[in-house]
Design an enzyme around this catalytic site. Structure first.
Site, short mmCIF file in Angstrom:
data_model
loop_
_atom_site.label_atom_id
_atom_site.label_comp_id
_atom_site.label_asym_id
_atom_site.label_seq_id
_atom_site.Cartn_x
_atom_site.Cartn_y
_atom_site.Cartn_z
N SER A 110 1.27 8.23 -1.23
CA SER A 110 2.41 7.36 -1.00
C SER A 110 3.58 8.15 -0.38
O SER A 110 3.45 8.65 0.73
CB SER A 110 2.80 6.67 -2.31
OG SER A 110 3.69 5.61 -2.09
N ASP A 163 -3.26 -3.02 -0.72
CA ASP A 163 -2.04 -2.24 -0.94
C ASP A 163 -0.86 -3.00 -0.33
O ASP A 163 -0.73 -3.09 0.89
CB ASP A 163 -2.18 -0.86 -0.28
CG ASP A 163 -1.01 0.07 -0.58
OD1 ASP A 163 0.05 -0.43 -1.04
OD2 ASP A 163 -1.14 1.28 -0.35
N HIS A 194 -2.53 -0.09 -4.37
CA HIS A 194 -1.76 1.14 -4.11
C HIS A 194 -2.17 2.17 -5.15
O HIS A 194 -1.44 2.47 -6.11
CB HIS A 194 -0.26 0.84 -4.19
CG HIS A 194 0.61 1.92 -3.62
ND1 HIS A 194 0.60 2.25 -2.29
CD2 HIS A 194 1.51 2.74 -4.22
CE1 HIS A 194 1.47 3.23 -2.07
NE2 HIS A 194 2.03 3.55 -3.23
#
Length: 218
Positions: A110, A163, A194
Site C-alpha cells: 500500500s 481492492d 486490500h
C-alpha cells in the site's frame, strides 16, 4: 508536515543479527501499521537473505494506530511531493543501515509500495528489485525517470480485483507507467481485497528467488 522526516532505526526489526554480506530485503508497511506488520511474511520469503522491516516516520491522525509514510487524508492526501519526502527519508536510513549488502530489494504494501517505487525512481541504481503489493506509482515526473527507463529494473506489482482502497485513477496511471520504467511482472488476484494472499506470496517468493539467482551469478 516536517520537511525533515527521520526513520527511527531503533524500531527496525531484523530477521537476523548476523547479516554481513547478505542480500537485503527491506519491508515497508502500509498506513496505520508498523514495523511488526509485514515481519510476519519472513517465513514465506526465500532463504539466504537478510530482512529489515522499518517503521514509517509519521503518526497518522488520532485515533488511527500505527505509523504512516505520508498523509492520505484531506485535500493534499497522497500528494506526490509527500511521497517523495518519505522516500528520501527512507534513502537516508538506507545510507547507514545497508552499507554491506551486495544487493537490495524492497517489498512494500500500500503506502509502502508507493514509497518503494518512489525510492526506486530517486535512486534507480541502488535497488536490484522491487515488490509493490496493493500500491501504486505516484504521478508526476522525477529527474531520474529517464535513467530508470534505461535500467528497467525488475518490479513485481500485485493487486486484488476487490481492492477499493487505491483510487482507480492511480491504478490506471501505474498500469501505464510501470511497463515503460521497469521489467514488469505481476498479477491481479481475483477476489482479493486490500490485503496479501498466500497465492500472492508464492508469486513473490518466485520473483525474489529470481532476484537472488541474479545476485549469486554476478
Amino acid at each position: 508536515m516536517s520537511e525533515n522526516l527521520t526513520i527511527d532505526d531503533t524500531a527496525t526489526r531484523w530477521s537476523s543479527p548476523d547479516r554481513g554480506g547478505m542480500p537485503l530485503l527491506v519491508l515497508l508497511h502500509g498506513y496505520g501499521a508498523d514495523e511488526h506488520d509485514l515481519f510476519g511474511l519472513v517465513p514465506y520469503l526465500p532463504e539466504g537473505i537478510a530482512v529489515a522491516s522499518v517503521a514509517a516516520p509519521l503518526a497518522p491522525p488520532w485515533p488511527m494506530p500505527g505509523r504512516s509514510w505520508y498523509p492520505i487524508e484531506g485535500l493534499d492526501g497522497r500528494n506526490s511531493a509527500a511521497v517523495t519526502l518519505a522516500a528520501e527519508s527512507f534513502l537516508h536510513w538506507l545510507d547507514t543501515a545497508a552499507t554491506e549488502a551486495p544487493s537490495i530489494a524492497l517489498l512494500g504494501f500500500s503506502q509502502g509500495a508507493a514509497v518503494s517505487l518512489q525510492a526506486l525512481r530517486l535512486a534507480p541504481e541502488r535497488f536490484g528489485a522491487v515488490v509493490a503489493l496493493s500500491g501504486y506509482a505516484s504521478p508526476g515526473e522525477l529527474p531520474n525517470d529517464e535513467a530508470l527507463e534505461e535500467l528497467r529494473p525488475p518490479v513485481f506489482w500485485g493487486r486484488g480485483t476487490h481492492d477499493d482502497v487505491i483510487p482507480p485513477a492511480l491504478i490506471d496511471h501505474t498500469a501505464q507507467w510501470l511497463p515503460t520504467h521497469s521489467e514488469l511482472s505481476g498479477r491481479v488476484y481475483t477476489g482479493l481485497t486490500h490485503s496479501i494472499s498466500e497465492e500472492e506470496l508464492t508469486d513473490v517468493h518466485r520473483f525474489l528467488t529470481k532476484w537472488l539467482d541474479g545476485v549469486a551469478a554476478s
